[in-house]
Write a protein that holds these residues in place. Structure first.
Motif, PDB file in Angstrom:
ATOM      1  N   VAL A 202       0.845  -1.201   0.000  1.00 33.57           N
ATOM      2  CA  VAL A 202       0.000   0.000   0.000  1.00 33.57           C
ATOM      3  C   VAL A 202       0.877   1.247   0.000  1.00 33.57           C
ATOM      4  O   VAL A 202       0.638   2.200  -0.756  1.00 33.57           O
ATOM      5  CB  VAL A 202      -0.942   0.001   1.225  1.00 33.57           C
ATOM      6  N   GLU A 203       1.926   1.223   0.830  1.00 31.90           N
ATOM      7  CA  GLU A 203       2.813   2.376   0.926  1.00 31.90           C
ATOM      8  C   GLU A 203       3.613   2.558  -0.350  1.00 31.90           C
ATOM      9  O   GLU A 203       3.739   3.679  -0.869  1.00 31.90           O
ATOM     10  CB  GLU A 203       3.744   2.187   2.128  1.00 31.90           C
ATOM     11  N   GLU A 204       4.166   1.458  -0.890  1.00 30.38           N
ATOM     12  CA  GLU A 204       4.976   1.560  -2.102  1.00 30.38           C
ATOM     13  C   GLU A 204       4.152   2.015  -3.301  1.00 30.38           C
ATOM     14  O   GLU A 204       4.663   2.692  -4.187  1.00 30.38           O
ATOM     15  CB  GLU A 204       5.638   0.212  -2.395  1.00 30.38           C
ATOM     16  N   ALA A 205       2.869   1.625  -3.328  1.00 23.91           N
ATOM     17  CA  ALA A 205       2.002   2.020  -4.437  1.00 23.91           C
ATOM     18  C   ALA A 205       1.467   3.444  -4.282  1.00 23.91           C
ATOM     19  O   ALA A 205       0.824   3.958  -5.189  1.00 23.91           O
ATOM     20  CB  ALA A 205       0.837   1.041  -4.548  1.00 23.91           C
ATOM     21  N   ASP A 206       1.741   4.067  -3.124  1.00 22.85           N
ATOM     22  CA  ASP A 206       1.211   5.398  -2.821  1.00 22.85           C
ATOM     23  C   ASP A 206      -0.310   5.398  -2.972  1.00 22.85           C
ATOM     24  O   ASP A 206      -0.894   6.323  -3.561  1.00 22.85           O
ATOM     25  CB  ASP A 206       1.846   6.454  -3.737  1.00 22.85           C
TER      26      ASP A 206
ATOM     27  N   GLU B  93       7.071   1.687  -9.279  1.00 22.09           N
ATOM     28  CA  GLU B  93       8.247   1.979  -8.478  1.00 22.09           C
ATOM     29  C   GLU B  93       7.819   2.491  -7.108  1.00 22.09           C
ATOM     30  O   GLU B  93       6.687   2.977  -6.941  1.00 22.09           O
ATOM     31  CB  GLU B  93       9.131   3.017  -9.179  1.00 22.09           C
ATOM     32  N   PRO B  94       8.703   2.405  -6.097  1.00 29.53           N
ATOM     33  CA  PRO B  94       8.356   2.942  -4.780  1.00 29.53           C
ATOM     34  C   PRO B  94       7.925   4.402  -4.875  1.00 29.53           C
ATOM     35  O   PRO B  94       8.517   5.194  -5.601  1.00 29.53           O
ATOM     36  CB  PRO B  94       9.671   2.791  -3.992  1.00 29.53           C
ATOM     37  N   GLY B  95       6.868   4.718  -4.143  1.00 30.07           N
ATOM     38  CA  GLY B  95       6.308   6.057  -4.226  1.00 30.07           C
ATOM     39  C   GLY B  95       5.147   6.159  -5.188  1.00 30.07           C
ATOM     40  O   GLY B  95       4.538   7.223  -5.333  1.00 30.07           O
ATOM     41  N   GLY B  96       4.844   5.036  -5.876  1.00 31.63           N
ATOM     42  CA  GLY B  96       3.674   4.999  -6.732  1.00 31.63           C
ATOM     43  C   GLY B  96       3.898   5.436  -8.162  1.00 31.63           C
ATOM     44  O   GLY B  96       2.972   5.381  -8.978  1.00 31.63           O
ATOM     45  N   ARG B  97       5.130   5.852  -8.490  1.00 32.56           N
ATOM     46  CA  ARG B  97       5.383   6.278  -9.868  1.00 32.56           C
ATOM     47  C   ARG B  97       5.458   5.065 -10.784  1.00 32.56           C
ATOM     48  O   ARG B  97       5.926   4.000 -10.376  1.00 32.56           O
ATOM     49  CB  ARG B  97       6.699   7.056  -9.935  1.00 32.56           C
ATOM     50  N   VAL B  98       5.001   5.247 -12.023  1.00 34.78           N
ATOM     51  CA  VAL B  98       5.050   4.170 -13.009  1.00 34.78           C
ATOM     52  C   VAL B  98       6.246   4.392 -13.929  1.00 34.78           C
ATOM     53  O   VAL B  98       6.349   5.430 -14.587  1.00 34.78           O
ATOM     54  CB  VAL B  98       3.754   4.110 -13.840  1.00 34.78           C
TER      55      VAL B  98
END
Length: 886
Positions: free
Chosen positions: A77-81, A339-344
């Motif tokens: 959940v956290e990594e996907a933001d 990627e961590p932080g939810g960026r694609v």
């Protein structure tokens, strides 16, 4: 139609109305199309409605396997933001509290769905289709840490349309997907149901018995699952669970998720008269190639608009029939990686390099063999999954696991799933005829069945651990047999087995999660954790124990296993006695038969000890094993013990481990908080289903009101959870007979209930219950395997001591606990009981020291027809009583 086993069915219009209700609830929580929402749940009507509602809202949907732990889910959940996350956890987990995202309990969305008010949702998914990050799924991580795959909504829906064009689902179809909807394969079936407006039956994906019933009852026409489930279906048919004629409504038996071996395809086709329709797909690209009823060959041809080529190591296309890497050209390819932080991180690849091995036949049909990963051995480059395909011609599922062996290159361990558990030598001879000389196994490991993931796929990580442990055990065992015995080992008849016990202890530590998975089938997580720790401690103390008591060599020890503590019982009565028993033969309790077998299989991967599991009934066991054993161990009821004892030769050492009342006494000066904590700890062991639990609690009247108030509040605060929930205080009851007797007892004694008393018959949930009996009641308690606290206030120590001398208590004298200064009571109890003072029985028990009392119904040793009541430890019993045989 949506058909759920545990609730009423919904028509397609009712599904749309329910989805509209869920959408309104989500909108009221602030969810909109700017958000990303992760969903983790087992298959249920609620999870289906939530998935569709989120898609209709146009959010970015991330699907997470329900088998991950709460901590792992929170990390994703956290990594996907993510802005929100939905799950079917019973309540918020500690890991959830630390997140910025908001948790939405699935049960609350289910409650919203039940309201069914307003106009139905359109369920066009138009907004979702326009999102580039519409779907996120995580790979299984078979080649490393799971990766977040991001796909556009339009590509997902286009892939569903390609699949529908090939498979031609109709509105009259009844689909039965035995797959998790949080994976690509399961989600595609869910969307095919949506597109075809067919009927969808919901069942637990691993319950093949319910699946066969559903096929018959519902007229199922399409079944989808992984190979392991079809193996299970064939086993059930072989046992006569149903007949193939009752399954003729199924027009398509579809399989995927992992390579289909030829042997399973052949056996299934012969049994059913219809083939398994294989398919190939991936998280990155969706469905790629599918076999259909009119073209059932291999994995079928690629879907319309998709091209597949097979290339060699230099990317040169290979001709039909030659094995190489499968390369896929598809418009449905993923957008990128999360990627961590939810960026694609967008992918620029126009093709999908699958890293899978396969070939195309002359008609363009695809066959996938497995992962490409190559190993080098004897100067040859080998592909383990290609060898697996050859070895699987043996008639049983096989996995070839490579294990690096330093300068010697790569060892190959062939793991074969054989329900008959034929010896490794048999399978080595079979494989010799199926694979080349340079592909032969270094080690053959026979298991009853493969360990599996929650989605039914073989757990390759667990298989690698098993293969590594098997090779490590072999390499460590050989030199150990040549090492001179240490002084401490001289008293041990089979000292060469000491290193094996060390291997077992190491396995319990390294494979803790797998063992927890087995144990939590019959007890709650907290109890399972303690049982593993106690087992490791017993193994670490085994050498000192056997050296201390010095038992002589035993030809054969027979064991009738207990109906609880499967791991601890296995270590105490089977593994440790191998230090002084030439052979140990044991029969699992039927109540925990599957779990005992699973533990035996797992622990057997690190040793070759003569520990034999006997499949026969108790009568046959007694004839063939019990009467021929030098030592026989039995855990159970006194009446059964006496029946067994009467059958034994006079010189057999018979050790009976029974049960006791285990009175818990609280004096006037006791620290009540500590006493209550200790009482709850010991009574709630295994949710109340343990023989350590006190059946009666005596509390001095001067403090009884305060004590009962503290106890009631403490009990009411205990948290129910599933057996797998590490934060739960207790779970539903496992034993049917114990549940039934508890129900009868609480009905009979309901006038004394002060706290709890609520019972859910369907779920076998007994709320921890406090009963306060009349003061100085000469209470003779039944043995309670339940979360029940029988409290009896007493006025004087004299009255209490007199009651404890009653024959009923004396016969059942095993152990007792005293909190407070009651020296006369402690002294009186110690005549017949093992006594803990200001601590619980859990605190004083050790698997390497005698435990128990002198009550004839609690425990005894019998030899020469004479029964000796004393605290028991098997090695001491053998040392003390076996030399006296005549």
């Amino acid at each position: 139609m949506l058909i759920s086993r545990n609730e009423s069915s919904r028509s397609w219009r009712e599904v749309r109305i329910s989805c509209a209700s869920v959408i309104r609830d989500l909108q009221a929580r602030g969810v909109n199309d700017s958000h990303r929402v992760l969903l983790s749940s087992t298959n249920s009507a609620a999870s289906v409605l939530a998935t569709f509602a989120l898609m209709e809202l146009g959010v970015s949907v991330g699907l997470v396997d329900r088998g991950v732990t709460p901590n792992q889910f929170a990390r994703l959940v956290e990594e996907a933001d993510a802005d929100f996350f939905v799950s079917d956890h019973e309540e918020s987990m500690p890991a959830f509290e630390e997140l910025d995202a908001h948790w939405i309990p699935l049960r609350e969305l289910d409650e919203a769905a039940q309201r069914n008010a307003g106009e139905p949702a359109e369920l066009s998914f138009d907004r979702w289709a326009r999102r580039s990050d519409a779907l996120i799924v995580w790979t299984s991580g078979s080649l490393g840490r799971p990766k977040g795959i991001v796909r556009s909504g339009s590509s997902v829906l286009a892939n569903v349309s390609r699949t529908q064009d090939r498979m031609k689902y109709t509105e009259s179809d009844v689909l039965l997907p035995l797959l998790p909807f949080t994976h690509q394969y399961g989600l595609s079936i869910l969307l095919l149901w949506w597109q075809a407006k067919a009927s969808l039956a919901l069942l637990p994906s691993r319950r093949t018995d319910l699946a066969l019933e559903a096929i018959v009852d519902l007229g199922v026409t399409v079944v989808d699952s992984v190979p392991a489930v079809y193996e299970g279906i064939l086993r059930m048919l072989d046992r006569g669970h149903t007949s193939t004629t009752l399954l003729e409504s199924v027009r398509m038996w579809c399989v995927g998720g992992e390579p289909l071996q030829d042997d399973l395809l052949r056996r299934f086709t012969e049994q059913m008269g219809k083939p398994l329709l294989d398919g190939y797909g991936s998280s990155e690209a969706g469905n790629i190639a599918l076999a259909a009823p009119d073209h059932p060959n291999l994995c079928g041809r690629p879907l319309a608009g998709i091209t597949v080529t097979v290339v060699d190591d230099e990317d040169r296309p290979l001709p039909a029939g030659e094995v190489g890497e499968v390369i896929v050209h598809t418009p449905d390819i993923m957008v990128g990686m999360l990627e961590p932080g939810g960026r694609v991180r967008e992918s620029q690849r126009a093709v999908h390099r699958t890293q899978d091995l396969g070939f195309l036949d002359e008609n363009g049909n695809l066959r996938v063999l497995g992962r490409k990963a190559a190993v080098h051995r004897f100067g040859n480059t080998l592909y383990p999954d290609a060898i697996t395909a050859k070895a699987s011609e043996c008639g049983r599922p096989v996995r070839v696991i490579p294990v690096e062996n330093g300068r010697f290159g790569t060892d190959l361990v062939f793991v074969v799933a054989d329900p008959d558990e034929r010896p490794a030598a048999h399978w080595r001879r079979v494989f010799a005829d199926l694979v080349a000389e340079f592909e032969q196994p270094n080690k053959v490991l026979v298991v009853k069945q493969f360990p599996e993931h929650t989605n039914g796929k073989a757990n390759l990580t667990a298989l690698r651990y098993m293969a590594q442990a098997a090779l490590r055990s072999r390499s460590e065992k050989a030199p150990a047999q040549q090492t001179p015995a240490k002084p401490a080992e001289r008293a041990i008849p089979f000292g060469d087995r000491i290193t094996v016990l060390q291997d077992v202890a190491r396995l319990l530590s390294e494979r803790r999660s797998e063992i927890l998975g087995i144990l939590t089938e019959v007890c709650n997580h907290r109890t399972a954790t303690d049982e593993i720790d106690a087992s490791i401690e017993a193994l670490e103390g085994a050498v000192a124990e056997v050296s201390r008591y010095g038992p002589q060599a035993v030809g054969q020890t027979g064991v009738l296993m207990p109906s609880n503590i499967p791991l601890y019982g296995y270590i105490l009565y089977v593994v440790i006695p191998s230090l002084y028993s030439q052979k140990v033969v044991f029969r699992p309790s039927r109540m925990i038969d599957a779990q005992t077998r699973a533990l035996h299989k797992l622990i057997g991967t690190v040793h070759a000890l003569p520990l034999l599991l006997d499949d026969s009934g108790q009568r046959e066991f007694m004839e063939n094993v019990g009467k021929k054993s030098d030592v026989l161990v039995f855990t159970g009821s006194y009446e059964n013990a006496e029946t067994i004892r009467e059958q034994l030769p006079r010189d057999t050492v018979f050790c009976f481990f029974g049960q006791g009342i285990n009175p818990f006494v609280v004096g006037a000066d006791a620290d009540l908080g500590t006493a209550v904590d200790g009482l709850v700890k010991v009574r709630m062991l295994n949710s109340g289903q343990d023989c350590f639990g006190p059946d009666v609690v005596f509390v001095h009247t001067s403090v009884s009101a305060q004590f009962c108030n503290l106890l009631s509040r403490r009990v009411e605060a205990l948290r129910l959870g599933t057996a797998h929930d590490a934060t739960a205080d207790y779970s539903a009851m496992f034993y049917d007979e114990a549940f039934a007797s508890t129900l009868d007892y609480l009905c009979e004694k309901r006038e004394f209930i002060a706290a709890g008393g609520r019972i859910d018959v369907v779920d076998r949930h007994v709320r921890p219950t406090v009963l306060i009996h009349p003061t100085d009641d000469p209470f003779l308690p039944p043995e309670m395997f339940a979360p029940v606290f029988n409290v009896v206030p007493y006025t004087s120590e004299e009255w209490l001591n007199e009651l404890l001398r009653h024959p009923y208590y004396a016969e059942r004298a095993m152990a007792a606990t005293v909190f407070g200064s009651l020296p006369d009571t402690v002294e009186a109890l110690r005549d017949r009981h093992m006594v803990s003072v200001d601590e619980t029985l859990i605190d004083i028990e050790s698997g390497n020291h005698p435990f128990g009392g002198r009550g004839i119904r609690a425990n005894y040793i019998s030899v020469g027809r004479k029964r000796h009541t004393e605290p028991l430890l098997l090695s001491k019993a053998v040392a003390d009583h076996l030399p006296g045989k005549s």
